[in-house]
Every structure is written in structure tokens, then in C-alpha cells.
Design a protein around this motif. Structure first.
Motif, PDB file in Angstrom:
ATOM      1  N   LYS A  31      38.856  40.787  40.300  1.00 24.06           N
ATOM      2  CA  LYS A  31      40.053  39.990  40.017  1.00 24.06           C
ATOM      3  C   LYS A  31      40.538  39.194  41.230  1.00 24.06           C
ATOM      4  O   LYS A  31      40.957  38.050  41.062  1.00 24.06           O
ATOM      5  CB  LYS A  31      41.138  40.867  39.427  1.00 24.06           C
ATOM      6  CG  LYS A  31      40.765  41.266  37.990  1.00 24.06           C
ATOM      7  CD  LYS A  31      41.872  41.921  37.254  1.00 24.06           C
ATOM      8  CE  LYS A  31      41.404  42.217  35.830  1.00 24.06           C
ATOM      9  NZ  LYS A  31      42.461  42.826  35.042  1.00 24.06           N
ATOM     10  N   PRO A  43      48.843  38.251  41.444  1.00 26.34           N
ATOM     11  CA  PRO A  43      49.953  39.107  40.987  1.00 26.34           C
ATOM     12  C   PRO A  43      51.174  38.932  41.885  1.00 26.34           C
ATOM     13  O   PRO A  43      51.061  38.494  43.035  1.00 26.34           O
ATOM     14  CB  PRO A  43      49.379  40.518  41.118  1.00 26.34           C
ATOM     15  CG  PRO A  43      48.337  40.411  42.174  1.00 26.34           C
ATOM     16  CD  PRO A  43      47.780  39.017  42.068  1.00 26.34           C
ATOM     17  N   GLU A  47      52.784  44.132  42.540  1.00 24.65           N
ATOM     18  CA  GLU A  47      52.287  44.268  41.164  1.00 24.65           C
ATOM     19  C   GLU A  47      50.757  44.249  41.163  1.00 24.65           C
ATOM     20  O   GLU A  47      50.130  43.802  42.112  1.00 24.65           O
ATOM     21  CB  GLU A  47      52.809  43.125  40.281  1.00 24.65           C
ATOM     22  CG  GLU A  47      54.314  43.083  40.133  1.00 24.65           C
ATOM     23  CD  GLU A  47      54.842  44.221  39.289  1.00 24.65           C
ATOM     24  OE1 GLU A  47      54.170  44.582  38.297  1.00 24.65           O
ATOM     25  OE2 GLU A  47      55.921  44.739  39.623  1.00 24.65           O
ATOM     26  N   ARG A  48      50.182  44.724  40.067  1.00 26.63           N
ATOM     27  CA  ARG A  48      48.733  44.667  39.878  1.00 26.63           C
ATOM     28  C   ARG A  48      48.385  43.390  39.123  1.00 26.63           C
ATOM     29  O   ARG A  48      49.243  42.760  38.522  1.00 26.63           O
ATOM     30  CB  ARG A  48      48.257  45.876  39.069  1.00 26.63           C
ATOM     31  CG  ARG A  48      48.424  47.197  39.817  1.00 26.63           C
ATOM     32  CD  ARG A  48      47.925  48.343  38.994  1.00 26.63           C
ATOM     33  NE  ARG A  48      46.472  48.223  38.847  1.00 26.63           N
ATOM     34  CZ  ARG A  48      45.750  48.989  38.049  1.00 26.63           C
ATOM     35  NH1 ARG A  48      46.311  49.930  37.326  1.00 26.63           N
ATOM     36  NH2 ARG A  48      44.440  48.829  37.972  1.00 26.63           N
ATOM     37  N   TYR A  49      47.118  43.046  39.136  1.00 27.41           N
ATOM     38  CA  TYR A  49      46.659  41.912  38.326  1.00 27.41           C
ATOM     39  C   TYR A  49      46.899  42.230  36.862  1.00 27.41           C
ATOM     40  O   TYR A  49      46.830  43.391  36.449  1.00 27.41           O
ATOM     41  CB  TYR A  49      45.160  41.647  38.544  1.00 27.41           C
ATOM     42  CG  TYR A  49      44.860  41.034  39.881  1.00 27.41           C
ATOM     43  CD1 TYR A  49      44.955  39.662  40.065  1.00 27.41           C
ATOM     44  CD2 TYR A  49      44.491  41.821  40.964  1.00 27.41           C
ATOM     45  CE1 TYR A  49      44.679  39.093  41.290  1.00 27.41           C
ATOM     46  CE2 TYR A  49      44.209  41.267  42.191  1.00 27.41           C
ATOM     47  CZ  TYR A  49      44.310  39.892  42.356  1.00 27.41           C
ATOM     48  OH  TYR A  49      44.043  39.340  43.570  1.00 27.41           O
ATOM     49  N   ALA A  50      47.182  41.207  36.086  1.00 32.00           N
ATOM     50  CA  ALA A  50      47.402  41.398  34.648  1.00 32.00           C
ATOM     51  C   ALA A  50      46.148  41.975  34.019  1.00 32.00           C
ATOM     52  O   ALA A  50      45.025  41.623  34.394  1.00 32.00           O
ATOM     53  CB  ALA A  50      47.766  40.067  33.991  1.00 32.00           C
ATOM     54  N   SER A  51      46.344  42.865  33.074  1.00 34.15           N
ATOM     55  CA  SER A  51      45.225  43.481  32.379  1.00 34.15           C
ATOM     56  C   SER A  51      44.791  42.579  31.231  1.00 34.15           C
ATOM     57  O   SER A  51      45.588  42.244  30.360  1.00 34.15           O
ATOM     58  CB  SER A  51      45.654  44.851  31.839  1.00 34.15           C
ATOM     59  OG  SER A  51      44.594  45.432  31.132  1.00 34.15           O
ATOM     60  N   ALA A  52      43.551  42.155  31.261  1.00 33.57           N
ATOM     61  CA  ALA A  52      42.999  41.318  30.197  1.00 33.57           C
ATOM     62  C   ALA A  52      41.509  41.613  30.092  1.00 33.57           C
ATOM     63  O   ALA A  52      40.779  41.487  31.075  1.00 33.57           O
ATOM     64  CB  ALA A  52      43.239  39.840  30.485  1.00 33.57           C
TER      65      ALA A  52
END
Length: 129
Positions: A31, A43, A47-52
Motif C-alpha cells: 500500500k 492515510p 491512521e492505517r491505509y483504507a481497507s479495500a
């Protein structure tokens, strides 16, 4: 699988020499690379990277499958490469990536005649008796 278990070296390993966990690969390698390329947003701080699903490890497997299918690999072999127990599952999952039969048919005929294009087959080549 049949046969005796075998130990193989990993292509990629973590600091301890063990396998790289998918979550670690996604969060700290894959990511960030996608974000650096401008394909996904960075992010927010803390925060973490968006989950997709389409941005994770699954996308790499999907790409791998699409490349092999486009090159003409068969479903049974692809199933084995992906570690699927059932080739039917692989077919159901990746059938939309398979080249259409119309494209294969046109390519087969085009390839057949490609070598003949430079030959003269006009009326002047007919045999005289």
C-alpha cells in the motif's frame, strides 16, 4: 497433494527468515507503493491505509491469473499455481478473464495466413499443361 513433504526456501522472507505475513506486506510494502504511485490516498496521521480488497494482495493474485490466462495457460494448471484445491473454483473465479473464443479463433486463422501473405497465388502461378 501426494508425496513426501518438502522444505523450500521462500522467495521473500521477513527479518527472522520466516514468511512475510499478508497484513504486514499490505500495510508496510504494497500500500505505501500504491500511495507513492498516486493510486490510493495516503492515510491520515496515525491512521492505517483504507481497507479495500482491490488494493491488497488479492489484486496481485488476480493480476497473475489474468496474465497467465491471457497467455493461454489452462485452468487446471492455474489452479495448481494458485494453490486452489478445486479447478472448478478457479474457473468460477477467473472465467471472466479468459480470452474469448472469438479472439482465439481470429488469431488462429490470422496466424495461419500470416506466413502465406508474401507468396504469389495469382492466376499467373497456375500450372500449364
Amino acid at each position: 497433494m501426494d508425496g513426501e513433504p518438502r522444505t523450500k526456501r521462500l522467495y521473500f522472507s521477513g527479518a527472522a527468515g520466516l514468511h512475510v505475513r499478508v497484513s504486514y506486506f499490505n500495510d508496510f510494502m504494497w500500500k505505501p507503493a500504491l500511495a507513492a504511485a498516486g493510486l490510493i490516498p495516503e492515510p491520515e496521521e496515525g491512521e492505517r491505509y483504507a481497507s479495500a480488497r482491490e488494493h491488497g494482495m488479492h489484486a496481485l493474485r488476480h493480476f497473475y491469473a489474468s496474465v497467465l490466462l491471457d497467455a493461454g495457460e489452462n485452468i487446471k494448471a492455474l489452479s495448481r499455481y494458485l494453490g486452489h484445491a478445486d479447478a472448478g473454483f478457479t474457473l468460477r473465479t477467473y472465467t471472466h478473464l479468459m480470452p474469448s473464443s472469438e479472439l482465439r479463433t481470429r488469431k488462429a486463422v490470422d496466424d495461419l495466413y500470416a506466413g502465406l501473405r508474401n507468396e504469389d497465388h495469382g492466376p499467373q502461378t497456375a500450372h500449364r499443361e
